[in-house]
Design an enzyme around this catalytic site. Structure first.
Site, PDB file in Angstrom:
ATOM      1  N   GLU A 107       0.824  -1.208   0.000  1.00  0.00           N
ATOM      2  CA  GLU A 107       0.000   0.000   0.000  1.00  0.00           C
ATOM      3  C   GLU A 107       0.856   1.255   0.000  1.00  0.00           C
ATOM      4  OE1 GLU A 107      -3.889   1.961   2.176  1.00  0.00           O
ATOM      5  OE2 GLU A 107      -2.836   0.308   3.160  1.00  0.00           O
ATOM      6  N   GLU A 127     -12.975   2.267   2.193  1.00  0.00           N
ATOM      7  CA  GLU A 127     -12.348   2.421   3.501  1.00  0.00           C
ATOM      8  C   GLU A 127     -12.771   3.765   4.087  1.00  0.00           C
ATOM      9  OE1 GLU A 127      -7.947   1.305   4.963  1.00  0.00           O
ATOM     10  OE2 GLU A 127      -8.009   3.069   3.687  1.00  0.00           O
TER      11      GLU A 127
END
Length: 292
Positions: A147, A241
């Site tokens: 990420e 998210e």
């Protein structure tokens, strides 16, 4: 067709049996394809219970985590590197045992603010560890997603270009770039072109707003985001998210500085995100078909 997911922290702050049931059943009820569960401490996850539950609800599952400062594989301290590799191996076992397809997050350094740049030796340590993790992950068909986060959460990967280079250094077929719109909005010069830069390495995608709240209620240019995904013909998972002080995780909430109450109704938030992502993906793909 992209599989759409939602991060478990939209629903719950931990992963007790009751919390797992709520998060998984609510995710399935809204028509999502997968749920992403955090594994900062892999020992807290009952893998057999979780796997049975996701299978019963016909959901896919992914796992995410970030290393802490004492388990930083980008360190020059061999003890920290050793602890980091052990934690990644534990999380990988959890990912395998719950039937997960992806293990993503800040897997390459500490999930923290650094006061100094990463060192060449530290970066090489990270590459070496991740090469071994990828080899083990491949045995179970698991994709490793690195990420890309902002400068306040890591000093290693802050842009898509850096992540592509890192994947190339690792050299494993199952290591991919994991982009996140929240972080891209901070660090990238052009968020659409960053997606194109990731190219064939893009393997996991987080959709989040600039303030971590409702999609469309902040300042991220989602037209460019979805146009980039359409141009690339990205087919991998897209996971929503969002964080609010309404749902508290003892570890993540503090690290992410989730001090404000941005939403209270998890179901309304997640339902809105599902519709927002589907509609924008559809519009961007139709535009791509017509204009190329």
């Amino acid at each position: 067709m992209n599989k759409l997911g939602v991060h478990a922290l939209v629903w719950v702050g931990g992963w007790s049996h009751a919390e797992a049931i709520r998060a998984i059943e609510q995710t399935a009820a809204l028509g999502y394809d997968l749920i992403e569960i955090p594994a900062l401490d892999p020992t807290t996850i009952d893998t057999a219970f979780t796997r049975k539950l996701v299978e019963a609800n016909k959901l896919g599952i992914t796992v995410s985590l970030g290393l802490d400062g004492g388990a930083d594989i980008s360190s020059e301290d061999p003890e920290k590197v050793k602890k980091g590799e052990a934690l990644l191996n534990d999380a990988l076992k959890v990912t395998r045992d719950v039937g997960g397809t992806h293990m993503c997050g800040i897997l390459y350094s500490g999930f923290q603010k650094y006061a100094v740049p990463a060192t060449p030796r530290g970066l090489e340590n990270s590459v070496d560890v991740l090469r071994r993790i990828c080899e083990r992950a491949a045995e179970s068909g698991i994709t490793i997603g690195l990420e890309v986060v902002n400068r306040y959460e890591s000093n290693v990967l802050n842009t898509a270009a850096q992540a592509v280079d890192f994947c190339q250094r690792i050299g494993a077929p199952n290591v991919k770039v994991h982009l996140d719109t929240y972080h891209m909005n901070i660090e990238e010069n052009d968020i659409e072109e960053a997606i194109i830069t990731a190219g064939k390495y893009l393997g996991y995608f987080h959709i989040g707003e600039s303030n971590r709240g409702y999609l469309g209620a902040g300042n991220i240019d989602f037209d460019k985001i979805f146009r980039g995904l359409a141009r690339l013909d990205y087919q991998g998972p897209i996971t929503f998210e969002s964080f609010s002080s309404t749902v508290v995780n003892p570890q993540l909430s503090g690290i992410l500085a989730i001090w404000r109450n941005l939403w209270e109704d998890s179901r309304d938030l997640a339902g809105h995100a599902r519709d927002f992502i589907r509609a924008n993906l559809k519009a961007a793909r139709e535009a791509q078909k017509r204009h190329g």
